[in-house]
Scaffold this motif. Sequence first.
Motif, PDB file in Angstrom:
ATOM      1  N   GLU A   8      -5.982  -7.505   0.956  1.00 55.05           N
ATOM      2  CA  GLU A   8      -6.572  -6.541   0.014  1.00 55.05           C
ATOM      3  C   GLU A   8      -7.184  -5.361   0.777  1.00 55.05           C
ATOM      4  O   GLU A   8      -8.292  -4.909   0.475  1.00 55.05           O
ATOM      5  CB  GLU A   8      -7.614  -7.223  -0.874  1.00 55.05           C
ATOM      6  N   THR A  10      -8.135  -1.866   1.879  1.00 52.16           N
ATOM      7  CA  THR A  10      -8.291  -0.516   1.347  1.00 52.16           C
ATOM      8  C   THR A  10      -8.860   0.368   2.446  1.00 52.16           C
ATOM      9  O   THR A  10      -9.867   0.028   3.076  1.00 52.16           O
ATOM     10  CB  THR A  10      -9.226  -0.502   0.125  1.00 52.16           C
ATOM     11  N   THR A  17      -9.098   7.913  -0.620  1.00 48.14           N
ATOM     12  CA  THR A  17      -8.470   6.617  -0.354  1.00 48.14           C
ATOM     13  C   THR A  17      -7.005   6.831   0.004  1.00 48.14           C
ATOM     14  O   THR A  17      -6.265   7.503  -0.715  1.00 48.14           O
ATOM     15  CB  THR A  17      -8.593   5.687  -1.570  1.00 48.14           C
ATOM     16  N   HIS A  20      -4.260   1.316  -0.586  1.00 44.18           N
ATOM     17  CA  HIS A  20      -4.867   0.664  -1.738  1.00 44.18           C
ATOM     18  C   HIS A  20      -4.573  -0.835  -1.740  1.00 44.18           C
ATOM     19  O   HIS A  20      -3.439  -1.260  -1.960  1.00 44.18           O
ATOM     20  CB  HIS A  20      -4.330   1.272  -3.040  1.00 44.18           C
ATOM     21  N   GLU A  21      -5.563  -1.667  -1.462  1.00 46.90           N
ATOM     22  CA  GLU A  21      -5.504  -3.128  -1.619  1.00 46.90           C
ATOM     23  C   GLU A  21      -4.197  -3.711  -1.083  1.00 46.90           C
ATOM     24  O   GLU A  21      -3.473  -4.438  -1.763  1.00 46.90           O
ATOM     25  CB  GLU A  21      -5.696  -3.503  -3.089  1.00 46.90           C
ATOM     26  N   ARG A 217       0.791   2.148  -0.765  1.00 44.74           N
ATOM     27  CA  ARG A 217       1.133   0.801  -1.207  1.00 44.74           C
ATOM     28  C   ARG A 217       2.479   0.380  -0.637  1.00 44.74           C
ATOM     29  O   ARG A 217       3.325   1.218  -0.336  1.00 44.74           O
ATOM     30  CB  ARG A 217       1.164   0.728  -2.734  1.00 44.74           C
TER      31      ARG A 217
END
Length: 274
Positions: A8, A10, A17, A20-21, A217
Amino acid sequence: MSRLTARELTLAYDDRTVVHELDLAVPDGRVTVIVGPNACGKSTTLRALGRLLKPKGGAVLLDGAELAKIPTKKIARSIGLLPQSPVAPEAITVADLVARGRQPHQHWWQQWSQEDERAVTDAMERTDVTALAGRPVDELSGGQRQRVWIAMALAQETDLLLLDEPTTFLDIAHQVEVLDLVRQLNHERGRTVVAVLHDLNQAARYADHLVAMKAGRIVAEGHPDDIVNAELVREVFGMESVVVPDPVTGSPLVVPGAPYSPAPQAPTPTPQSA
């Protein structure tokens, strides 16, 4: 099995950001290559895997322990990292820079050993920079400097090697030479490698495990034969292509086509006045 994992994860620069995760398990003893368009977060992810960037959320784990809680010197004995555009100290020679890769293995009671000498000599021979040993690094060409930095990373002799665009500044012959070297280190010495590459065809040729990223991602991951197809290229890079077997290696070979353009939507009818 995976000694190096992200859970996860980040990552951010100030309030922006970038990743993301993200969940990622780096396969032990394999070559993992991360690809994706510019600013997708691939180099940022690699920096976090090497503890150069503190996570905003989640964690990077080495052997089940959070990387942030492991002493720096212990990490340096397990993870070697070649970042983008490293800067050498002014006037340092090639031999001295490569020798700095041995610092994690030295102790206050023994500053230099025969093992250090062997590791440095071997790294310089493998990267073809032995003849440059006495020259200042800042007098070298971009390609020569890159090979010297790779030699320093090899001299560190870690089980995990992280390379951020290691073929930068190299002509095509030296690009292949460096990637062949990475593959050789993996095959002969069992090193786990994670590399960021821009060239999707080189990534498909050399990777055991390919990670395709977009907008922070992971879009797809797996063996290149299983995931590299025209649909993936369209989704990740926004480009039409034809994917055929590489005539030399049999790995997927992406032949670029026209930029991908989504089909135009029909205009919404304007209501007629009564």
